[in-house]
Design a protein around this motif. Sequence first.
Motif, short mmCIF file in Angstrom:
data_model
loop_
_atom_site.label_atom_id
_atom_site.label_comp_id
_atom_site.label_asym_id
_atom_site.label_seq_id
_atom_site.Cartn_x
_atom_site.Cartn_y
_atom_site.Cartn_z
N HIS A 118 0.77 -1.15 0.15
CA HIS A 118 0.16 -0.02 -0.08
C HIS A 118 0.95 1.21 0.13
N ASP A 120 1.57 5.54 0.57
CA ASP A 120 1.29 6.63 1.14
C ASP A 120 1.95 7.75 0.30
N LYS A 121 1.45 8.99 0.67
CA LYS A 121 2.20 10.16 -0.22
C LYS A 121 3.61 10.40 0.09
N ARG A 122 4.17 9.62 1.22
CA ARG A 122 5.45 9.87 1.30
C ARG A 122 6.06 8.52 0.93
N ASP A 149 8.02 13.03 -1.32
CA ASP A 149 6.84 13.39 -0.87
C ASP A 149 5.82 13.84 -1.95
N GLU A 171 -9.72 6.54 -4.32
CA GLU A 171 -8.84 5.86 -3.75
C GLU A 171 -7.77 4.88 -4.67
N ARG A 174 -5.82 7.17 -6.62
CA ARG A 174 -4.76 7.86 -5.83
C ARG A 174 -3.73 6.58 -5.64
N GLN A 175 -4.01 5.17 -5.38
CA GLN A 175 -2.87 4.34 -5.52
C GLN A 175 -1.95 4.09 -6.89
#
Length: 233
Positions: A118, A120-122, A149, A171, A174-175
Amino acid sequence: MGEINIPRDQQDALAAIDTNELDRLIDQSVDREQLDLHRLPLRSCGPYIARKLHYFEQALTEHRQAKAPGKRARTADALRRAGHDLSFAVDAMKRRMETEQKEGQLFYVDDRIMPPYHFDKRLSVRVSYRWRRTVDDEWTLGSIIFVHDVDLRPDYTIPVPKRKPSAAKQEQDRQTKLYQTWEHLMRGALYSVRDYFREGGNGDTIPKTFQATVDSHTRDLNNYSTQFWRQQR
């Protein structure tokens, strides 16, 4: 094929191919209008050579099926070009393998990097390596973590959809974006470490972490984002 390294099984297949024999069999296939390359492990040499072999097979089939003189002349030219491309591909990959083996006496960058489950933005990518100054020195192991980032602010240059996507679709999108960015970061990181050593860089000066730089206009990664040594000059 690995991202920057030719896998061992593909190296073995490449080493088993004699380029003179390959050229002879290509010419023979063209003259007989039938494939005479089965004895060579071309399909085991990686996707680049396998693709060129597929094109040669296609060109051979089209030439064999052509009847009209004009069409046969065109398919014959296409077949000869495909044969040349296949021979060139094998020669190029053999040269690349020789380069990797020579460089491997002084450094090796591990390109076996798996993406996270999964995102994350970082984002982060760890690149491990070994290096030494001369072949008589002991290996030194090291790694560097590249961090980025991701700017997830909306892109207002893209038209807004008439119907707002569901939360699940947002989502998913986004992924997808984060995965594509992670791949860009991963590739840039690997090539940056490899190129640093290729240019004679000192492994002792590689930082433990590096914050990737971004393009001032697009806010995204570019070809220079992972060049950690630029700050050393």
